[in-house]
Scaffold this motif. Structure first.
Motif, short mmCIF file in Angstrom:
data_model
loop_
_atom_site.label_atom_id
_atom_site.label_comp_id
_atom_site.label_asym_id
_atom_site.label_seq_id
_atom_site.Cartn_x
_atom_site.Cartn_y
_atom_site.Cartn_z
N UNK A 76 0.83 -1.21 0.00
CA UNK A 76 0.00 0.00 0.00
C UNK A 76 0.86 1.26 0.00
N UNK A 77 1.98 1.19 0.73
CA UNK A 77 2.87 2.34 0.75
C UNK A 77 3.53 2.54 -0.61
N UNK A 78 3.97 1.43 -1.22
CA UNK A 78 4.64 1.52 -2.50
C UNK A 78 3.73 1.97 -3.62
N UNK A 79 2.44 1.60 -3.55
CA UNK A 79 1.50 1.99 -4.60
C UNK A 79 0.97 3.41 -4.43
N UNK A 80 1.30 4.04 -3.31
CA UNK A 80 0.81 5.40 -3.07
C UNK A 80 -0.53 5.47 -2.38
N UNK A 81 -1.16 4.29 -2.16
CA UNK A 81 -2.47 4.27 -1.50
C UNK A 81 -2.38 4.81 -0.08
N UNK A 222 -1.80 -15.02 28.98
CA UNK A 222 -2.72 -14.29 28.09
C UNK A 222 -2.43 -12.79 28.14
N UNK A 223 -2.26 -12.27 29.34
CA UNK A 223 -2.03 -10.83 29.49
C UNK A 223 -0.69 -10.41 28.89
N UNK A 224 0.33 -11.26 29.04
CA UNK A 224 1.65 -10.92 28.48
C UNK A 224 1.57 -10.88 26.96
N UNK A 225 0.99 -11.91 26.34
CA UNK A 225 0.91 -11.94 24.86
C UNK A 225 0.04 -10.79 24.35
N UNK A 226 -1.09 -10.55 25.03
CA UNK A 226 -1.95 -9.43 24.63
C UNK A 226 -1.23 -8.09 24.79
N UNK A 227 -0.50 -7.95 25.89
CA UNK A 227 0.24 -6.71 26.12
C UNK A 227 1.29 -6.46 25.04
N UNK A 228 2.02 -7.52 24.67
CA UNK A 228 3.02 -7.37 23.60
C UNK A 228 2.33 -6.99 22.28
N UNK A 229 1.19 -7.64 21.99
CA UNK A 229 0.48 -7.35 20.73
C UNK A 229 0.03 -5.89 20.69
N UNK A 230 -0.56 -5.40 21.78
CA UNK A 230 -1.01 -4.01 21.82
C UNK A 230 0.19 -3.05 21.77
N UNK A 231 1.29 -3.44 22.43
CA UNK A 231 2.49 -2.60 22.40
C UNK A 231 3.06 -2.48 20.99
N UNK A 232 3.13 -3.59 20.27
CA UNK A 232 3.65 -3.54 18.89
C UNK A 232 2.70 -2.76 17.98
N UNK A 233 1.39 -2.86 18.23
CA UNK A 233 0.44 -2.06 17.43
C UNK A 233 0.67 -0.57 17.68
N UNK A 234 0.89 -0.20 18.95
CA UNK A 234 1.14 1.21 19.26
C UNK A 234 2.44 1.68 18.61
N UNK A 235 3.49 0.85 18.67
CA UNK A 235 4.75 1.20 18.01
C UNK A 235 4.57 1.29 16.50
N UNK A 236 3.74 0.40 15.95
CA UNK A 236 3.48 0.44 14.51
C UNK A 236 2.81 1.75 14.10
N UNK A 237 1.91 2.26 14.96
CA UNK A 237 1.24 3.54 14.66
C UNK A 237 2.23 4.70 14.75
N UNK A 238 3.14 4.62 15.73
CA UNK A 238 4.11 5.71 15.91
C UNK A 238 5.11 5.76 14.76
N UNK A 239 5.56 4.59 14.31
CA UNK A 239 6.62 4.54 13.29
C UNK A 239 6.09 4.48 11.87
N UNK A 240 4.78 4.47 11.68
CA UNK A 240 4.20 4.34 10.33
C UNK A 240 4.64 5.51 9.46
N UNK A 241 5.13 5.19 8.26
CA UNK A 241 5.52 6.23 7.31
C UNK A 241 4.58 6.22 6.12
N UNK A 242 4.35 7.41 5.55
CA UNK A 242 3.41 7.49 4.44
C UNK A 242 3.96 6.86 3.17
N UNK A 243 5.21 7.00 2.93
CA UNK A 243 5.79 6.48 1.70
C UNK A 243 7.17 5.93 1.97
N UNK A 244 7.61 5.02 1.10
CA UNK A 244 8.95 4.48 1.20
C UNK A 244 9.93 5.46 0.57
N UNK A 245 11.05 5.79 1.28
CA UNK A 245 12.00 6.74 0.70
C UNK A 245 12.54 6.25 -0.64
#
Length: 245
Positions: A76-81, A222-245
């Motif tokens: 999606x990033x590469x196609x410009x979407x 369960x709480x540890x795996x869920x916590x890691x999943x939510x943590x990685x999702x939050x990091x994914x939102x913070x580091x998300x870039x609109x386009x590939x350099x």
């Protein structure tokens, strides 16, 4: 974040997935094929299949969803979407949460199919409840989605995204207790496995395999795996870039 924008993103991703039959086949059928193959590899020793198969109910979906989500985001990033979407009133959190919901729906179906086939036709013998196994398989699949979305920010191509798997996923598989009890490893490796989320997923599934009722530490796992999943999702939102350099 907006619930409406998140759901709209999830619907768009789901529509794309439904029309991509090869990806749907990869998500739903590959774990079943691998579990079936494993069952007959251990045909002379069903107890070994029981021990390994329960853990792989989470590991196989994690691997496939890691690959699919990381590649889909980069496409999606590469196609410009992605850049066009971010020009709209759509936050990074909305986008990541929408992806997690869409792929999470497939993960739920995938985990349910894999658990049903393993416990049914393949004869996986577990002492505990299959529902507990399903819960952990779904959470482990969600973890794969979250890690895939996160690492896609650091890849400049789909090929690079796939290359992250040996660095991010395989060490967890080696140290999670699938091949040898974690307590028997070198202390440094045992300590390292204690901070990796897949270790808790395998511990929970092994507990369901061996004991009736809710295993000890299942809620913690369960709480540890869920916590890691939510943590990685939050990091994914913070580091998300609109386009590939």
């Amino acid at each position: 974040m907006s619930a409406g924008r998140t759901l709209a993103t999830a619907r768009r991703v789901l529509r794309q997935l439904v029309h991509d039959r090869r990806t749907v086949a990869l998500l739903l059928l590959v774990p079943l094929f691998l579990l079936t193959l494993l069952r007959y590899v251990f045909d002379d020793d069903p107890r070994l299949f029981d021990r390994v198969g329960a853990s792989l109910l989470g590991i196989f979906p994690l691997i496939t969803l890691f690959l699919v989500t990381s590649v889909a985001t980069l496409r999606e990033r590469g196609s410009g979407t992605l850049e066009r979407l971010m020009a709209m009133p759509l936050g990074k959190g909305d986008l990541i949460a929408g992806y997690a919901l869409a792929f999470g729906a497939f993960a739920l179906l995938q985990a349910a199919l894999a658990t049903a086939v393993a416990v049914g036709p393949l004869g996986l013998d577990i002492a505990g409840s299959p529902w507990l196994l399903l819960v952990m398989a779904e959470l482990t699949a969600l973890l794969g989605i979250a890690i895939g979305l996160f690492v896609s920010a650091f890849a400049s191509s789909e090929f690079q995204a796939v290359q992250f798997m040996p660095a991010v996923i395989i060490p967890q598989i080696l140290l999670c207790g699938l091949f040898a009890p974690r307590a028997s490893m070198q202390p440094v490796l045992e300590n390292l496995s204690d901070i990796l989320p897949m270790s808790y997923s395998v511990d929970a599934m092994t507990g369901v395999l061996n004991g009736t009722g809710v295993p000890d530490h299942f809620t913690r796992d369960v709480l540890v795996v869920l916590g890691f999943a939510l943590g990685f999702l939050a990091l994914g939102a913070v580091t998300l870039r609109r386009r590939t350099p």
